[in-house]
Every structure is written in C-alpha cells, then in structure tokens.
Design a protein around this motif. Sequence first.
Motif, PDB file in Angstrom:
ATOM      1  N   TRP A  46       0.869  -1.415   0.126  1.00  0.00           N
ATOM      2  CA  TRP A  46      -0.067   0.069   0.165  1.00  0.00           C
ATOM      3  C   TRP A  46       0.907   1.321   0.118  1.00  0.00           C
ATOM      4  CZ3 TRP A  46      -4.041  -2.069   4.130  1.00  0.00           C
ATOM      5  CH2 TRP A  46      -4.818  -3.159   3.318  1.00  0.00           C
ATOM      6  N   TRP A  47       0.471   2.226   0.815  1.00  0.00           N
ATOM      7  CA  TRP A  47       1.079   3.355   0.808  1.00  0.00           C
ATOM      8  C   TRP A  47       1.648   3.986   2.075  1.00  0.00           C
ATOM      9  CZ3 TRP A  47      -4.143   3.141  -0.019  1.00  0.00           C
ATOM     10  CH2 TRP A  47      -4.981   3.708   1.119  1.00  0.00           C
ATOM     11  N   ALA A 101       2.463   7.172   4.640  1.00  0.00           N
ATOM     12  CA  ALA A 101       1.953   8.726   4.625  1.00  0.00           C
ATOM     13  C   ALA A 101       2.849   9.471   3.896  1.00  0.00           C
ATOM     14  CB  ALA A 101       1.708   9.159   6.270  1.00  0.00           C
ATOM     15  N   GLU A 135      -2.147  19.704  -4.153  1.00  0.00           N
ATOM     16  CA  GLU A 135      -2.354  18.327  -4.343  1.00  0.00           C
ATOM     17  C   GLU A 135      -1.494  17.394  -3.472  1.00  0.00           C
ATOM     18  OE1 GLU A 135      -2.801  17.056  -8.490  1.00  0.00           O
ATOM     19  OE2 GLU A 135      -4.630  18.546  -8.676  1.00  0.00           O
ATOM     20  N   GLN A 183      -2.142  17.537   0.206  1.00  0.00           N
ATOM     21  CA  GLN A 183      -3.350  16.958   0.374  1.00  0.00           C
ATOM     22  C   GLN A 183      -3.080  15.222   0.553  1.00  0.00           C
ATOM     23  OE1 GLN A 183      -6.097  17.879  -2.828  1.00  0.00           O
ATOM     24  NE2 GLN A 183      -7.364  18.707  -1.326  1.00  0.00           N
ATOM     25  N   LEU A 184      -2.292  14.939  -0.389  1.00  0.00           N
ATOM     26  CA  LEU A 184      -1.721  13.445  -0.315  1.00  0.00           C
ATOM     27  C   LEU A 184      -0.869  13.246   0.984  1.00  0.00           C
ATOM     28  CD1 LEU A 184      -0.905  12.793  -4.110  1.00  0.00           C
ATOM     29  CD2 LEU A 184      -2.605  11.679  -2.665  1.00  0.00           C
ATOM     30  N   ALA A 237      -1.368  14.471   3.865  1.00  0.00           N
ATOM     31  CA  ALA A 237      -2.321  14.366   4.864  1.00  0.00           C
ATOM     32  C   ALA A 237      -2.807  13.125   5.105  1.00  0.00           C
ATOM     33  CB  ALA A 237      -3.085  15.463   4.876  1.00  0.00           C
ATOM     34  N   VAL A 238      -2.877  12.159   4.076  1.00  0.00           N
ATOM     35  CA  VAL A 238      -3.394  10.951   4.182  1.00  0.00           C
ATOM     36  C   VAL A 238      -2.769  10.120   5.034  1.00  0.00           C
ATOM     37  CG1 VAL A 238      -4.186   9.007   2.639  1.00  0.00           C
ATOM     38  CG2 VAL A 238      -4.594  11.375   1.799  1.00  0.00           C
ATOM     39  N   PRO A 239      -3.238   9.428   6.030  1.00  0.00           N
ATOM     40  CA  PRO A 239      -2.719   8.406   6.677  1.00  0.00           C
ATOM     41  C   PRO A 239      -2.203   7.073   5.979  1.00  0.00           C
ATOM     42  CG  PRO A 239      -5.103   8.110   7.165  1.00  0.00           C
ATOM     43  CD  PRO A 239      -5.058   9.260   6.344  1.00  0.00           C
ATOM     44  N   THR A 240      -1.305   6.406   6.485  1.00  0.00           N
ATOM     45  CA  THR A 240      -0.683   5.305   6.078  1.00  0.00           C
ATOM     46  C   THR A 240      -1.952   4.299   5.796  1.00  0.00           C
ATOM     47  OG1 THR A 240      -0.357   3.932   8.031  1.00  0.00           O
ATOM     48  CG2 THR A 240       1.200   5.338   7.481  1.00  0.00           C
ATOM     49  N   TRP A 297      -5.427   3.693   7.447  1.00  0.00           N
ATOM     50  CA  TRP A 297      -6.771   4.058   6.963  1.00  0.00           C
ATOM     51  C   TRP A 297      -7.659   2.982   6.839  1.00  0.00           C
ATOM     52  CZ3 TRP A 297      -9.354   2.071   2.572  1.00  0.00           C
ATOM     53  CH2 TRP A 297     -10.346   2.931   2.103  1.00  0.00           C
ATOM     54  N   GLN A 311     -11.480   2.475   8.634  1.00  0.00           N
ATOM     55  CA  GLN A 311     -12.585   1.976   7.948  1.00  0.00           C
ATOM     56  C   GLN A 311     -13.127   0.837   8.296  1.00  0.00           C
ATOM     57  OE1 GLN A 311     -13.811   4.399   5.685  1.00  0.00           O
ATOM     58  NE2 GLN A 311     -12.273   5.702   6.298  1.00  0.00           N
TER      59      GLN A 311
END
Length: 129
Positions: A11-12, A14, A46, A49-50, A52-55, A59, A63
């Motif tokens: 995945w990604w 942060a 952009e 914004q990316l 700021a996305v959690p790992t 995420w 969810q």
Amino acid sequence: PNELSNYRDNWWCAGSAPDYYRTPEKVPVPVAEFLAPAIREEADAEWKQLAAVPTGPNWLGAQTLAFAEKNPNDPRIPEALYRVVRATRLGCSDRATGDFSKRAFDLLHRRYPTSEWTKKTPFWFKSNG
C-alpha cells in the motif's frame, strides 16, 4: 492484489513520513520547471493533500473498525479484522498503527472467538513509528 508482500512494501506510506525502505532522508519533490506556475501551485496543493492521508494500514484500520461497529453481524467482519492486523505488520506504519492493530485484534477475539480468522490471528503488532 490479493497478497501482502513480506517485504513490507504494501500500500502506501503517509506522504509526510520518511520512506525508510528507500532512503533515510527526505527526498525533495522534483519540480517540473517547464510547467506554468499556476499548474505547479496546483500540484503542490495536491501533494500537500496526499501528505495528509494516513498510511494504508491506518486508513484500512479506521474504515474497518468503523464498519464493524455499525455492522457487527456482517459475516465479512472477521476476515476484514484479520486483514487489518496483517496489514499493520506488513505495511507502512507510524505511531498510530499499533493502536489499530490492537483494536482490530481485540475486537476479532472478543466478538468472533470461534472464527477461522481469529485462529489465524494469534498476535497483534506494535508499530515502531
């Protein structure tokens, strides 16, 4: 896509976290000098914004735990919680990742003690982030 790599590059991470698998230092974002300033500013916004996305595992954990609370009888929940715990071991992590792992583990063992997915989940993982 159905497997998690044991090399922990799942995945990604942060955007603001260092990428420990590639370099110990922050690498500057390359700038495409040929783009108009307005487009570079848009790209910078952009990127922020990316960042700021959690790992990915955090995420997924957030969810899944929220869905499990609202839908406790959904038959997919035990597997989803198992996958959260596994992702917290094999994906990018930060200081919050261990909490997601423990919460998913505890919910799985408390609510679904006889599930095959619970049997496959003997541990939760504390993050070193």
